[in-house]
Design a protein around this motif. Structure first.
Motif, short mmCIF file in Angstrom:
data_model
loop_
_atom_site.label_atom_id
_atom_site.label_comp_id
_atom_site.label_asym_id
_atom_site.label_seq_id
_atom_site.Cartn_x
_atom_site.Cartn_y
_atom_site.Cartn_z
N VAL A 51 17.98 15.51 15.17
CA VAL A 51 17.81 14.84 16.37
C VAL A 51 16.31 14.44 16.64
O VAL A 51 16.07 13.35 17.02
CB VAL A 51 17.86 15.98 17.52
CG1 VAL A 51 17.74 15.18 18.89
CG2 VAL A 51 19.38 16.61 17.60
N ARG A 52 15.57 15.13 15.86
CA ARG A 52 14.19 14.68 16.18
C ARG A 52 13.86 13.56 15.31
O ARG A 52 13.10 12.49 15.65
CB ARG A 52 13.06 16.01 15.56
CG ARG A 52 13.03 17.02 16.27
CD ARG A 52 11.85 18.03 15.78
NE ARG A 52 10.50 17.55 15.73
CZ ARG A 52 9.73 18.14 16.62
NH1 ARG A 52 10.07 19.03 17.23
NH2 ARG A 52 8.49 17.78 16.59
N VAL A 53 14.25 13.38 13.95
CA VAL A 53 14.13 12.17 13.14
C VAL A 53 14.77 10.95 13.85
O VAL A 53 14.33 9.79 13.90
CB VAL A 53 14.72 12.40 11.75
CG1 VAL A 53 14.50 10.92 11.28
CG2 VAL A 53 14.07 13.37 11.23
N ALA A 54 15.91 11.34 14.57
CA ALA A 54 16.73 10.12 15.14
C ALA A 54 15.82 9.61 16.43
O ALA A 54 15.66 8.42 16.68
CB ALA A 54 17.94 10.57 15.69
N MET A 55 15.09 10.50 16.97
CA MET A 55 14.07 10.08 17.85
C MET A 55 12.75 9.30 17.71
O MET A 55 12.27 9.01 18.21
CB MET A 55 13.72 11.20 18.88
CG MET A 55 14.84 12.00 19.77
SD MET A 55 14.48 13.64 20.42
CE MET A 55 12.84 13.25 21.22
#
Lengths: 332, 278, 393
Positions: free
Chosen positions: A140-144
């Protein structure tokens, strides 16, 4: 003794009988000139500061002064022999009754208020979510990271394809869900909302990251104390997390509001201000007036008014930030 | 330990998946479009996947002399601006961090620096255009780099200030007693210690400059034109070449994404002007 | 080496007076300890000597030269910091050599001096390491080495031992003493730990609230404290201070009453006592109180609590509502048991202080030896039991 071993001090040093350092000192010998820094620290400190300050002065104060002066002139730089002609504040008079300018102010304010509120609310939620230590949160963090690393111009181009009424994926998704298709950028009613949507898509992740950092910097003891006191998730959020995040929320508001006022790139590639002038904000109108119509004096007057508005709003937020920080004793 | 029900786990997975989808789907769409054959870019329903992927758009782009020119400009401007802004910024930040300014002076200075960043760039851009033209710097890499420095410098000073303030004061004092002038303390004691901070700040400055559009659009026409201007002008000029446009967008995003992943840890600090440490 | 002199030095931070006018003279090759609780101004004083802190009034002299306006870099003074302040990016060698290199010392001399200092401090094998690869004790020695290689006129040490664990602290204290005796350096040493000051210093300067409370040789201060603060600050366990009353007894003599403790003092101890008597504070060092089962000694008290420190027992006595701590030999507490006991104090062991100002009053001569000499009064620090044994072994 490193500087200038005077005879007296030299004999002091060699006086030791136990060997070691005093004995060594005799061998160091040789008069060397007294060591001294050439410039005082204060001078050096000023010299270090000067280039940056000078550049900031030249690149901000000078253009602004220039804009203020031009704002009292009529000037069209596209004409080969044109010179600025003083026109007695006519630009400002015209500005105050220019429906196009007043309209862009309305659009800018709607854009800033709606976008920043959405970014803050969604950012708070996402920030809470990504502080959880759960499996999959890394993805999720990388996608963000993706949306806000993208150049806003490129984001504008990209979303133009997504919003496309005929063959864009967004309308396809609506169809699949059994919902009516939308006009998005093509509709005067939906264009501004669509631009806000892109802005929010790009800017929610950074807000969420900041919120997450703020939550992680709250002492875990406070959450433990709250748990021991039997507080529910919402009570903890309402009475512990949120008050402790106040200075951070103030920083977010300051930075986001300022940036939202400045938005230009997305509009350029997403809508070019259209349809008609439905998504034209102040920055865009200034650009259009100055760079397309070459009414440089008039554009300068708009710039000055805009600058004053933004400046005053910033001061309000900086004040609020100060108060929030002193209230929770945060750093700086 | 609390027993987490299967339903809860599923719900969470669903929430995560939808966030990832919202954030990443547009990027997926961008990359996919860049690899699709042109005819599949405008279908109804949209083509979400195809086997006919090709790097043709990238080959065409990279072979295009104009694009090469813009790419080199982008790189040159970003590098020049980054080096300048970080050099000036670290000198200034160090000076501010170690000078005994009164609280009011220091605060005034910092607020002023902050306010320079708040100015809408369009307000500065048009006078800048006039200045650059009279200085003979219109449509040059140097002129645009200077403009970018003016955008990034306040941010860089604030960010680096935090890093310099983290160097313990006792080290500074030890160096004073060791006989170092302020200049030498900067070079030999502080700078080596804030290198990570310099690296992070440089990356941020680079990204800002790389993605910057407004100054590039106002100050350049062809000679110093950069990729963001190129992609924006595609909208008008090559409206139907979606694959090429998507490929250019991807090309612009890739270097930034790589460095962003490298400094992920420090991103928050950069985002908040250094006000929040992670 | 050199003398340091502070004349009328005063430091004001805003409205707070960090240092009231202070005069200190540090002799060549002497070891001076500035000791006091936190906020006493001792570090401010040290920073003023280093030039790291500007002063509001007064002058600083080094070897008779006024250095008040000189930058720290110009002063030829080395300092060891509490946090050691080693340059993290430099090797041990470079840390020690840096000050010399800055002063453009020829590289062979630099190498020679660093190696000398390294062998003196047993750092020779560590010269290539970075500070983060060193233990706390090793870092502390590098910090010392960095100061020593410079051959400065004065060494300033700011709580150099406070980041070491207790055991290492005692060991290093001894080594420090030997080291500076060997080098023959002029040292100004700041500490809040009175036992360090007592053991290391030739001259102790006791500071409190920005004022010099007393200055002199450690034993002099210990035996003749000029006020209650100094009396209680030096020595561990701290001196007992209880309230009492002195009145004229028949003839020239004086009679002191403090609870059960009633003793005659020679008349010259406190001249000018009015007929009605005066209130005083009575100070008695714990190790100078003898305790025995009830009836054996002069006065009675109740034994409330015994703390066994191994080598020593601390006996908490209740002298008619006032608390007295006595230090006795190990096993004494167990032998006595709780309840009534008797105690004795020799009149020479009694200090008298003014009840309001806390200043020492009257005339006192050297304290005679304790009834049992279990330890020299200044020696151990029984408040930390384990290290106490370490020290003894």
């Amino acid at each position: 003794m490193t500087g200038s071993p005077s005879p007296a001090s030299e004999s002091d040093l060699s006086g030791g009988e136990s060997g070691g350092i005093p004995a060594l000192a005799a061998r160091v010998g040789g008069p060397t000139p007294p060591w001294r820094p050439r410039l005082s620290d204060r001078t050096i400190a000023v010299l270090m500061l000067v280039p940056a300050i000078a550049l900031l002065l030249v690149t901000t104060v000078y253009p602004i002064a220039n804009a203020i002066i031009l704002s009292f002139h009529q000037y069209n730089p596209s004409l080969p022999l044109a010179k600025p002609v003083f026109n007695n504040g006519e630009n400002y008079v015209r500005l105050l009754s220019d429906p196009a300018f007043l309209n862009t102010i309305r659009i800018t304010v709607i854009f800033v208020v709606v976008a920043v509120i959405l970014e803050l609310l969604l950012g708070l939620g996402l920030g809470l979510l990504i502080t959880a230590q759960r499996r999959g949160i890394g993805i999720v963090r990388v996608a963000m990271l993706l949306p806000f690393m993208m150049a806003p111009v490129a984001a504008g181009v990209l979303w133009r394809t997504l919003f496309n009424v005929q063959w864009g994926p967004l309308n396809d998704i609506l169809r699949t869900l059994g919902l009516p298709e939308q006009q998005f950028l093509a509709s005067p009613d939906q264009a501004l909302a669509s631009v806000i949507m892109v802005e929010v898509w790009q800017q929610v992740p950074p807000v969420a990251f900041i919120v997450a950092a703020g939550i992680l910097s709250i002492s875990p003891d406070l959450f433990k104390a709250s748990a021991v006191d039997g507080a529910s998730f919402w009570q903890t959020f309402r009475h512990v997390t949120l008050p402790m995040l106040r200075p951070i929320i103030a920083i977010i508001l300051l930075l986001r509001v300022m940036d939202a006022f400045k938005v230009y790139d997305i509009i350029q590639t997403l809508t070019e201000g259209g349809p008609a002038t439905q998504t034209e904000n102040v920055s865009y109108l200034i650009w259009k007036t100055g760079m397309r119509f070459f009414q440089t004096g008039y554009a300068s007057a708009m710039s000055v008014v805009f600058l004053v508005i933004v400046f005053l709003i910033s001061l309000v937020f900086i004040r609020a930030l100060d108060r929030a920080q002193s209230a929770t004793g945060a750093e700086r | 330990m609390r027993v987490v029900s299967f339903g809860r786990t599923m719900l969470r997975a669903l929430v995560y998946a939808s966030i990832v989808a919202v954030m990443a789907f547009p990027i997926y769409w961008l990359v996919l479009t860049s690899l699709k054959p042109q005819r599949l870019t405008q279908t109804r329903p949209p083509t979400y996947w195809t086997d006919q992927l090709s790097l043709g758009a990238y080959e065409r782009l990279l072979a295009d002399p104009d694009i090469q020119h813009f790419f080199i400009n982008s790189l040159a401007v970003a590098i020049l601006a980054t080096i300048t802004t970080v050099s000036l910024g670290s000198l200034a930040a160090y000076s501010i961090s170690r000078t005994h300014l009164s609280y009011r002076v220091r605060r005034g200075l910092l607020v002023w620096i902050l306010l320079t960043r708040i100015f809408p760039p369009i307000v500065i851009a048009i006078p800048f255009f006039t200045i650059m033209r009279s200085a003979g710097l219109a449509d040059t890499v140097l002129g645009l780099a200077i403009a970018h420095v003016s955008v990034t410098l306040p941010f860089v000073i604030w960010l680096l200030l935090g890093f310099f303030q983290e160097v313990p004061n006792e080290l500074e004092r030890a160096a004073m007693l060791d006989g170092c002038s302020m200049w030498r303390r900067f070079w030999q004691v502080n700078l080596p210690l804030v290198m990570p901070g310099i690296a992070v700040t440089s990356i941020f400055a680079f990204i800002i400059s790389w993605n910057e559009y407004l100054f590039a659009a106002v100050l350049t026409s062809f000679n110093a034109q950069t990729l963001p201007v190129a992609i924006a002008s595609f909208i008008g000029e090559r409206r139907l070449e979606w694959t090429t446009m998507a490929a250019l967008g991807t090309l612009m995003l890739m270097p930034v994404m790589v460095v962003a992943l490298l400094v992920q840890r420090y991103i928050v600090r950069g985002l908040t002007f250094g006000a929040v440490k992670e | 080496m050199a003398t340091v002199e502070l004349r009328g030095v005063r430091k004001v931070f805003g409205r707070v007076e960090a240092l009231a006018t202070v005069d200190v003279r540090v002799e060549d090759r002497s070891f001076t300890c500035l000791v006091g609780p936190s906020g006493s101004g001792k570090s401010t004083l040290l920073n003023i000597v280093a030039g790291l802190e500007s002063l509001s009034e007064g002058q600083v002299f080094l070897d008779g030269t006024d250095i008040t306006r000189q930058a720290p870099a110009e002063r030829d003074i080395a300092m060891v910091f509490q946090s050691y302040a080693l340059y993290p990016h430099m090797s041990v060698f470079d840390n020690m050599a840096f000050g010399l290199k800055v002063r453009k010392t020829p590289s062979d001399v630099v190498r020679q001096r660093v190696e000398e200092a390294a062998s003196l401090l047993q750092l020779s094998d560590l010269l290539d390491r970075k500070p983060r690869q060193l233990s706390g004790g090793q870092r502390q020695r590098v910090a010392l080495g960095r100061a020593i290689t410079r051959h400065p006129k004065v060494f300033l040490l700011d709580e150099p031992l406070s980041n070491l664990d207790a055991q290492l602290r005692f060991q290093t204290r001894v080594e420090l003493k030997l080291l500076f005796e060997r080098i023959g350096g002029t040292v100004i040493y700041v500490t809040h730990d009175q036992s360090e000051a007592m053991t290391l210093a030739d001259q102790v300067v006791v500071l409190d609230k920005g004022r010099i409370q007393q200055m002199g040789a450690p034993m002099t201060i210990y035996e003749q404290p000029s006020n209650v603060f100094v009396a209680r600050f030096l020595g561990s366990p701290a001196m007992n201070v209880i309230s009492g009353r002195v009145a004229r007894s028949d003839g020239d003599g004086l009679r002191l009453v403090a609870g059960a403790l009633t003793t005659d003092l020679p008349g010259e101890r406190l001249p000018d006592v009015p007929a009605g008597g005066v209130d005083v504070l009575v100070g008695i060092r714990p190790e100078l109180i003898s305790v025995a089962p009830a009836g054996h000694l002069t006065w009675n008290a109740r034994l409330r609590l015994v703390e066994s420190l191994g080598a020593q027992d601390l006996l908490y006595l209740d002298d008619e509502g006032q608390s007295l701590v006595a230090a006795g030999p190990s096993g004494l507490g167990a032998a006595l048991g709780r309840g009534d006991v008797s105690f004795d104090v020799r009149p020479e062991a009694i200090h008298l202080f003014h009840p309001e100002s806390g200043d020492a009053i009257g005339v006192r001569h050297r304290t005679s030896a304790a009834p049992w000499t279990i330890a020299r009064p200044m020696e151990p620090d029984p408040s930390s039991g384990t290290t106490d044994q370490e020290e003894r072994s």
